[in-house]
Design a protein around this motif. Structure first.
Motif, PDB file in Angstrom:
ATOM      1  N   ILE A  28      -5.398  -3.427  -2.743  1.00  0.00           N
ATOM      2  CA  ILE A  28      -4.972  -4.033  -1.484  1.00  0.00           C
ATOM      3  C   ILE A  28      -6.049  -4.980  -0.945  1.00  0.00           C
ATOM      4  O   ILE A  28      -5.747  -6.089  -0.488  1.00  0.00           O
ATOM      5  CB  ILE A  28      -4.653  -2.926  -0.436  1.00  0.00           C
ATOM      6  CG1 ILE A  28      -3.436  -2.110  -0.898  1.00  0.00           C
ATOM      7  CG2 ILE A  28      -4.403  -3.522   0.949  1.00  0.00           C
ATOM      8  CD1 ILE A  28      -2.150  -2.905  -1.058  1.00  0.00           C
ATOM      9  N   VAL A  79      -0.164   6.355  -7.108  1.00  0.00           N
ATOM     10  CA  VAL A  79      -1.361   5.654  -7.577  1.00  0.00           C
ATOM     11  C   VAL A  79      -2.558   6.246  -6.819  1.00  0.00           C
ATOM     12  O   VAL A  79      -2.463   6.530  -5.622  1.00  0.00           O
ATOM     13  CB  VAL A  79      -1.252   4.133  -7.324  1.00  0.00           C
ATOM     14  CG1 VAL A  79      -2.498   3.408  -7.839  1.00  0.00           C
ATOM     15  CG2 VAL A  79       0.008   3.573  -7.969  1.00  0.00           C
ATOM     16  N   LEU A 134       2.608   1.755  -3.353  1.00  0.00           N
ATOM     17  CA  LEU A 134       1.704   2.250  -4.402  1.00  0.00           C
ATOM     18  C   LEU A 134       1.372   3.723  -4.192  1.00  0.00           C
ATOM     19  O   LEU A 134       1.362   4.515  -5.141  1.00  0.00           O
ATOM     20  CB  LEU A 134       0.407   1.427  -4.434  1.00  0.00           C
ATOM     21  CG  LEU A 134       0.552  -0.032  -4.882  1.00  0.00           C
ATOM     22  CD1 LEU A 134      -0.769  -0.771  -4.699  1.00  0.00           C
ATOM     23  CD2 LEU A 134       1.007  -0.122  -6.338  1.00  0.00           C
ATOM     24  N   LEU A 135       1.127   4.095  -2.945  1.00  0.00           N
ATOM     25  CA  LEU A 135       0.803   5.497  -2.669  1.00  0.00           C
ATOM     26  C   LEU A 135       1.992   6.396  -2.979  1.00  0.00           C
ATOM     27  O   LEU A 135       1.843   7.484  -3.532  1.00  0.00           O
ATOM     28  CB  LEU A 135       0.355   5.675  -1.216  1.00  0.00           C
ATOM     29  CG  LEU A 135      -1.035   5.105  -0.888  1.00  0.00           C
ATOM     30  CD1 LEU A 135      -1.311   5.174   0.607  1.00  0.00           C
ATOM     31  CD2 LEU A 135      -2.125   5.835  -1.668  1.00  0.00           C
ATOM     32  N   GLY A 195       2.274   6.331 -11.120  1.00  0.00           N
ATOM     33  CA  GLY A 195       0.938   6.135 -10.564  1.00  0.00           C
ATOM     34  C   GLY A 195      -0.177   6.409 -11.557  1.00  0.00           C
ATOM     35  O   GLY A 195      -1.221   5.753 -11.545  1.00  0.00           O
ATOM     36  N   LEU A 251      -5.806   6.898  -4.706  1.00  0.00           N
ATOM     37  CA  LEU A 251      -6.213   6.193  -3.485  1.00  0.00           C
ATOM     38  C   LEU A 251      -7.289   5.125  -3.692  1.00  0.00           C
ATOM     39  O   LEU A 251      -7.155   4.011  -3.186  1.00  0.00           O
ATOM     40  CB  LEU A 251      -6.640   7.231  -2.432  1.00  0.00           C
ATOM     41  CG  LEU A 251      -6.918   6.674  -1.030  1.00  0.00           C
ATOM     42  CD1 LEU A 251      -5.724   5.917  -0.466  1.00  0.00           C
ATOM     43  CD2 LEU A 251      -7.324   7.799  -0.090  1.00  0.00           C
ATOM     44  N   ARG A 301       0.833  -1.210   0.000  1.00  0.00           N
ATOM     45  CA  ARG A 301       0.000   0.000   0.000  1.00  0.00           C
ATOM     46  C   ARG A 301       0.871   1.266   0.000  1.00  0.00           C
ATOM     47  O   ARG A 301       0.662   2.189  -0.785  1.00  0.00           O
ATOM     48  CB  ARG A 301      -0.901  -0.042   1.236  1.00  0.00           C
ATOM     49  CG  ARG A 301      -1.822   1.119   1.386  1.00  0.00           C
ATOM     50  CD  ARG A 301      -2.550   1.022   2.731  1.00  0.00           C
ATOM     51  NE  ARG A 301      -2.976   2.341   3.145  1.00  0.00           N
ATOM     52  CZ  ARG A 301      -4.136   2.882   2.780  1.00  0.00           C
ATOM     53  NH1 ARG A 301      -4.968   2.204   2.056  1.00  0.00           N
ATOM     54  NH2 ARG A 301      -4.441   4.105   3.151  1.00  0.00           N
ATOM     55  N   VAL A 330      -5.677   2.111  -5.072  1.00  0.00           N
ATOM     56  CA  VAL A 330      -4.853   1.420  -4.079  1.00  0.00           C
ATOM     57  C   VAL A 330      -5.750   0.586  -3.158  1.00  0.00           C
ATOM     58  O   VAL A 330      -5.461  -0.581  -2.874  1.00  0.00           O
ATOM     59  CB  VAL A 330      -4.031   2.424  -3.235  1.00  0.00           C
ATOM     60  CG1 VAL A 330      -3.258   1.709  -2.131  1.00  0.00           C
ATOM     61  CG2 VAL A 330      -3.089   3.224  -4.117  1.00  0.00           C
ATOM     62  N   ARG A 331      -6.836   1.169  -2.739  1.00  0.00           N
ATOM     63  CA  ARG A 331      -7.752   0.477  -1.810  1.00  0.00           C
ATOM     64  C   ARG A 331      -8.280  -0.820  -2.414  1.00  0.00           C
ATOM     65  O   ARG A 331      -8.234  -1.869  -1.779  1.00  0.00           O
ATOM     66  CB  ARG A 331      -8.941   1.371  -1.476  1.00  0.00           C
ATOM     67  CG  ARG A 331      -8.602   2.471  -0.516  1.00  0.00           C
ATOM     68  CD  ARG A 331      -9.852   2.893   0.269  1.00  0.00           C
ATOM     69  NE  ARG A 331      -9.520   3.980   1.157  1.00  0.00           N
ATOM     70  CZ  ARG A 331      -9.952   5.233   1.008  1.00  0.00           C
ATOM     71  NH1 ARG A 331     -10.765   5.555   0.014  1.00  0.00           N
ATOM     72  NH2 ARG A 331      -9.584   6.159   1.859  1.00  0.00           N
ATOM     73  N   SER A 337      -3.395   4.101 -12.563  1.00  0.00           N
ATOM     74  CA  SER A 337      -4.705   4.520 -12.059  1.00  0.00           C
ATOM     75  C   SER A 337      -5.739   4.737 -13.152  1.00  0.00           C
ATOM     76  O   SER A 337      -6.930   4.565 -12.925  1.00  0.00           O
ATOM     77  CB  SER A 337      -4.584   5.845 -11.290  1.00  0.00           C
ATOM     78  OG  SER A 337      -3.561   5.799 -10.337  1.00  0.00           O
TER      79      SER A 337
END
Ligand code: GDP
Length: 298
Positions: free
Chosen positions: A52, A43, A38-39, A259, A45, A35, A48-49, A263
Motif C-alpha cells: 500500500i 495477505v 488484501l487483508l 494470501g 500484514l 488494503r 500489505v503495508r 505473502s
C-alpha cells in the motif's frame, strides 16, 4: 484461488474509471479499499503495508499525462507492485555445472511434496533432463511406495533403500543416490524428504543434515497455498531450521483466499519457482509473477 480478491480489486479500480484527475483523497480512498481487499484475502500484514505504501507513493507522484488516464495509471501501478511482491522476474531453476544437480524438497506432510516430486520429474524430462527420484522419507511406512508410484506415472526411476537390508538412514540414502545418479547417468537428483503434520525439530534436523550432506543446488520449500496465514509461519520455520533457496506453491487450484501465495516471497525473501494447480502430473508449471498478477487483476 484468487476469485474474491480479483473481484474486489477489479471493482475498486473500476470506480476510478472516467476520472479526469485523481486527488490525493481519491488515491487514499482507493489505497484503503485495496488494503481491505488484501487483508481479507489473508495477505500477511507487513506485505500489505509495503504494498500500500508503494502504491500510494507512486500514485500520488504519477503525472497525469501521456497515453494513460489516471485510472489506467493506478491499474498499471497496482499491477507492477503485484509483480514485484510476487518476485519480479521469473526465476529459473539453478542447476550444477557438473551433473548431477541436486534438488531437495522440504515441507510439511500433506503439502503435496510427493506429488510435486513426480510433477517436477515429468517437467524436467520434457525439458530433456534425466532425473532420478530419491526416497528419503523413511519415517512414514508408505512414503517410499508413494514416491515409487508417482515416479512410475512420471516415467522416472526412484532410488530407495531395499526393504530389510538395514539401509534406513535418510542422509545415507541421499548420499548414495548421488553415486547412483552418476553411475546411471541421471543429470538431476530430486530428493524427497520426510514431512510431519506440524513443524517438528527432528524433521528439521534431519532435513538440515541431508542438506549438509548433499549440498543441493536448490532446496525447494513446498507449501500448500490452502493453509492461509499458516503458510507464512511454516515458511519462516523452514527458513530458520533448514534454509531454502526457492518456494513451490501447491494447490493453487483450491478455493482459499490466496494470501499465502502473495505473502511467501516477500516474507521469506526467496523466490517462487513453481506452481502446482491440481492432482494430475501435468497440473504444474514454472511460476511467472507477471502472469499471476494479470490473473489476479482479471
Ligand atoms: P506430501 O505428504 O507432502 O508428500 O503430499 P502428497 O503429494 O501426498 O499430497 C497430499 C494430497 O494433496 C494428495 O491427495 C494430493 O493428490 C493432493 N495434491 C497435491 N498437489 C495438489 C495440487 O496442486 N492441487 C490439489 N487440488 N491437490 C493436490
Amino acid at each position: 484461488m484468487f476469485d474474491t480478491l480479483s473481484d474486489r480489486l477489479t471493482s475498486v479500480l473500476q470506480n476510478l474509471r472516467g476520472r479526469g484527475r485523481l486527488s490525493e483523497a481519491d488515491v487514499d480512498a482507493t489505497a484503503r479499499e485495496i488494503r481491505i481487499a488484501l487483508l481479507e484475502a489473508d495477505v500477511a500484514l507487513p506485505v500489505v503495508r509495503t504494498f500500500i505504501a508503494n502504491v500510494k507513493e507512486r500514485a500520488k507522484g504519477a503525472e497525469v499525462s501521456g497515453a494513460l488516464n489516471p485510472a489506467q495509471q493506478v491499474v498499471k501501478i497496482v499491477n507492477e507492485e503485484l509483480v514485484k511482491i510476487l518476485g519480479g522476474e521469473t526465476r529459473r531453476l539453478n542447476l550444477a555445472k557438473t551433473p548431477p544437480s541436486v534438488i531437495m524438497l522440504a515441507g510439511l506432510q500433506g503439502s503435496g511434496k510427493t506429488t510435486l516430486a513426480g510433477k517436477l520429474a515429468r517437467w524436467l524430462t520434457s525439458q530433456g533432463h534425466t532425473p532420478l527420484l530419491v526416497a528419503c522419507d523413511l519415517q512414514r511406512p508408505n512414503a517410499v511406495n508413494q514416491l515409487q508410484v508417482v515416479g512410475e506415472r512420471a516415467g522416472v526411476p526412484t532410488y530407495a533403500p531395499e526393504p530389510g537390508n538395514g539401509v534406513g538412514d535418510p542422509v545415507d540414502v541421499a548420499r548414495r543416490s548421488i553415486d547412483e545418479a552418476k553411475r546411471a547417468q541421471h543429470d538431476i537428483v530430486i530428493v524427497d524428504t520426510a514431512g510431519r503434520l506440524g513443524v517438528d525439530e527432528e524433521m528439521m534436523r534431519q532435513a538440515a543434515d541431508i542438506r549438509e550432506a548433499v549440498q543441493p543446488d536448490e532446496v525447494l520449500f513446498v507449501v500448500d497455498a490452502m493453509i492461509g496465514q499458516d503458510a507464512v509461519t511454516t515458511a519462516e520455520a523452514f527458513r530458520d531450521g533448514v534454509g531454502f533457496t526457492g518456494v513451490v506453491l501447491t494447490k493453487l487450484d483450491g478455493d482459499a483466499r490466496g494470501g499465502a501465495a502473495l505473502s511467501v516471497r516477500e516474507v521469506t525473501g526467496q523466490p517462487i519457482l513453481f506452481a502446482s494447480n491440481g492432482e494430475k502430473l501435468e497440473d504444474f508449471d514454472a511460476f511467472h509473477p507477471d502472469r499471476m498478477a494479470s490473473r489476479i487483476l482479471g
